[in-house]
Design an enzyme around this catalytic site. Structure first.
Site, PDB file in Angstrom:
ATOM      1  N   ASP A   1       0.805  -1.127   0.088  1.00  0.00           N
ATOM      2  CA  ASP A   1      -0.014  -0.032  -0.039  1.00  0.00           C
ATOM      3  C   ASP A   1       0.854   1.036  -0.046  1.00  0.00           C
ATOM      4  O   ASP A   1       1.483   1.626   1.153  1.00  0.00           O
ATOM      5  CB  ASP A   1      -1.087   0.219   1.472  1.00  0.00           C
TER       6      ASP A   1
ATOM      7  N   LYS B   1      -6.864   3.043  -3.433  1.00  0.00           N
ATOM      8  CA  LYS B   1      -7.302   3.072  -2.029  1.00  0.00           C
ATOM      9  C   LYS B   1      -7.718   4.591  -1.436  1.00  0.00           C
ATOM     10  O   LYS B   1      -6.720   5.676  -1.902  1.00  0.00           O
ATOM     11  CB  LYS B   1      -6.244   2.429  -1.203  1.00  0.00           C
TER      12      LYS B   1
ATOM     13  N   LYS C   1     -10.379   0.293  -2.642  1.00  0.00           N
ATOM     14  CA  LYS C   1     -10.436  -0.078  -1.094  1.00  0.00           C
ATOM     15  C   LYS C   1     -10.549   1.052  -0.305  1.00  0.00           C
ATOM     16  O   LYS C   1      -9.489   2.056  -0.245  1.00  0.00           O
ATOM     17  CB  LYS C   1      -8.966  -0.532  -0.713  1.00  0.00           C
TER      18      LYS C   1
END
Lengths: 317, 289
Positions: free
Chosen positions: A149, A217, A253
């Site tokens: 991430d 995300k 996400k």
């Protein structure tokens, strides 16, 4: 990727032209659409399905300075059996930790199909030199992370240096490559709470997808507001449009601020209505959360036993 | 031309706020003679769940206060009730069908009851706890601790004095509670909620649900996050009470059983009412040489 999309990323000016050529987001309309989708009533068997799906979509996260190996081990055990009293309860999708905790998490998870996600690239601010960000990424991948991430450089993005952000994503993606040639999945965090407008969220989404992100995300969870329903909707529109335009399928996400089953179900409704049922899968949609899981488990228990459960019956984190 | 009446639709009291029932339902409330008075919110099981969540949230802070401070807060409720006496007299007259004089005495008794419990707040622990003589080099100390979140099914008949008499001991000992008010006589409870909201009681310490017990009581009795249940509101209904006791057994709730008939609330209560929802904690401490 089609020629059109390739051309967009050909040079700094074509990239800028492409991103600024994206249609603007009607903010009031987006808020309203998200709010109206949030009023859907999901009950009984649909709710059961949604809760189990949401549990399977959770990236069980602990990103605190005070994380210890013990806490990460406990979290990983919980990821395997979220409700130890009920063997029919599915496992979560992944455990999300800082790079130095990746090996610890992997040790507990063994070869179970639960991924270890690691934040990297000077999370959460992203304020570091590129080589440090890349070293951070390599470190996590070597420790066994299945998913990385990364955070984008919001300063560069807001100043309009899109090429720099693009190049960074490409470089980090390259750093995700393992010795055996396979590659860790790359999630790109925008920190939408710092991007100011929905137009920027849409641009950032396309920019990341053009650069090859596997997932986009919303937030780090360290900045308020974190994930919101309209922001996630704008991103879902982007991944849908990107696939329609000939690009790859990209996951979404939302992270931070999703704490209740009710919230999670609202997101699932939006996924289904905006992106389509293809995205209703842990491979393409995830929740970055820690407290959400306990509420999901409590609701699940309520559906099965008919009586409301309490936090005493689940682990704290 | 006479003024048009303001028709009221009362709300619930959860977490210090006055929400409508999540179900959107309300029900008509009649006075003792059968005339329509107002609408009250018909609490659903989800309202009960929300109330339990609010009570749980408030528990740590309330239980952590000093007993002395809890006494002050309960005394403050009495003060505010005193200021609103005429409103309470009207509510009791209307709900219970008694004369003004009797209603006035009932309200006085309710206020006095609060003062009585407020006084006990920092004293009952000395009576029911203390040092225990043990044969060994230890200090052995017992003290009462609050049980947790208590679901109170308030008396159906005595809508004010009965309500105050069951709620005050629960909160003065540090518990938080969810109260299901008298179904046919909810208005005094609604006024009590307004008093609680304007006194020093932290939001969530007392949550008041109006409406049928059929809807809320089973949810409260079976809720795994409720630590105790007071079934006094089911006086004279042993069948329902037995079913709820069974539901309460799932997480071993402390249960105060329903009496055969509603008690005479004008009697001065004993300390049993205070200790009904406390747990005795005993610690052993070695004596130094």
């Amino acid at each position: 990727m089609t020629a059109g999309l390739n051309d967009a990323a050909a040079s700094e000016s074509s990239l800028r032209q492409f991103l600024h050529g994206l249609p603007g987001v009607d903010q009031v309309g987006a808020d309203q659409r998200a709010a109206s989708l949030a009023t859907r009533s999901i009950k009984t068997s649909a709710k059961e399905f949604a809760i189990d799906l949401a549990i399977r979509m959770v990236d069980l996260t602990t990103l605190e300075g005070q994380d210890t190996a013990g806490k990460v081990r406990a979290l990983a055990s919980k990821a395997i059996h979220p409700d130890p009293a009920d063997p029919s309860c599915p496992s979560v999708a992944a455990v999300c930790v800082y790079p130095d905790m990746v090996a610890t998490a992997r040790e507990v998870l063994g070869d179970r199909p639960i991924n270890v996600a690691s934040v990297a690239t000077a999370f959460p601010s992203g304020r570091a030199a590129l080589d440090i960000k890349l070293a951070d990424t390599t470190d996590a991948v070597e420790a066994g992370a299945d998913e990385i991430d990364m955070v984008i450089d919001r300063g560069a993005f807001l100043t309009g240096r899109y090429q720099q952000v693009y190049d960074e994503i490409v470089a980090v993606k390259e750093a995700c490559r393992r010795a055996d040639g396979s590659r860790a999945h790359l999630k790109v965090i925008f920190e939408t709470g710092e991007l100011q407008t929905y137009d920027n969220v849409r641009r950032a989404s396309w920019l990341a997808m053009l650069a090859g992100a596997d997932f986009i995300k919303t937030s780090t969870g360290k900045v308020q507001p974190a994930a919101t329903l309209p922001v996630t909707m704008v991103m879902l529109e982007a991944v849908r449009d990107f696939r329609d335009a000939g690009g790859a399928m990209v996951g979404v996400k939302p992270a931070g601020g999703i704490r209740t089953t009710k919230d999670a179900i609202k997101y699932l409704v939006v996924v289904n209505e905006v992106a389509g049922p293809d995205w209703l899968d842990p491979d393409w949609f995830r929740f970055g959360a820690s407290t959400l899981l306990n509420d999901l488990l409590m609701q699940r228990t309520k559906l099965r036993t008919g009586r409301y459960s309490g936090p005493d019956y689940f682990t704290l984190d | 031309m006479s003024r048009i009446d303001v028709r009221k639709t009362h709300k619930l009291f959860i977490g210090g706020a006055f929400p409508r029932s999540e179900s959107g339902h309300s029900y008509p409330v009649h006075d003792a003679k059968g005339a329509f008075v107002a609408n009250a919110a018909l609490a659903s099981r989800k309202d009960a769940r929300d109330a339990v969540a609010a009570a749980r949230k408030a528990f740590g802070g309330w239980a952590g206060r000093t007993a002395y401070n809890r006494g002050q807060v309960v005394y403050r409720i009495a003060e505010v009730m005193e200021d609103r006496k005429p409103q309470f007299v009207d509510a009791v007259t209307m709900s219970e069908g008694v004369g003004k004089a009797v209603a006035g005495r009932t309200v006085d008794a309710a206020i006095d009851r609060l003062v009585w419990y407020a006084g006990w707040a920092d004293k009952y622990a000395q009576v029911v706890g203390g040092g225990n003589p043990v044969s060994g080099p230890f200090f052995n100390l017992s003290s009462p601790e609050p049980t947790g979140v208590v679901a109170v099914l308030a008396p159906q008949g005595s809508s004010l004095l009965g309500l105050v008499s069951v709620v005050a001991p629960v909160i003065v000992t540090g518990n938080t509670c969810v109260v299901a008010a008298s179904a046919d006589r909810p208005l005094p409870a609604v006024t009590v909620a307004e008093v609680l909201a304007t006194s020093d009681v932290p939001g969530g310490v007392v949550n008041i649900l109006t409406g049928s017990l059929d809807r809320t009581a089973p949810t409260l009795a079976s809720h795994m996050d409720v630590n105790a249940v007071d079934l006094v509101g089911l006086a004279g209904d042993p069948q329902t009470a037995a079913a709820l006791e069974e539901a309460a057994a799932d997480n071993l709730k402390r249960v105060r059983r329903a009496p055969a008939a509603e008690p005479d609330w004008t009697q001065e209560p004993g300390l049993d009412s205070l200790t009904a929802f406390t747990e005795t904690k005993t610690v052993w401490h070695p004596i130094g040489i």
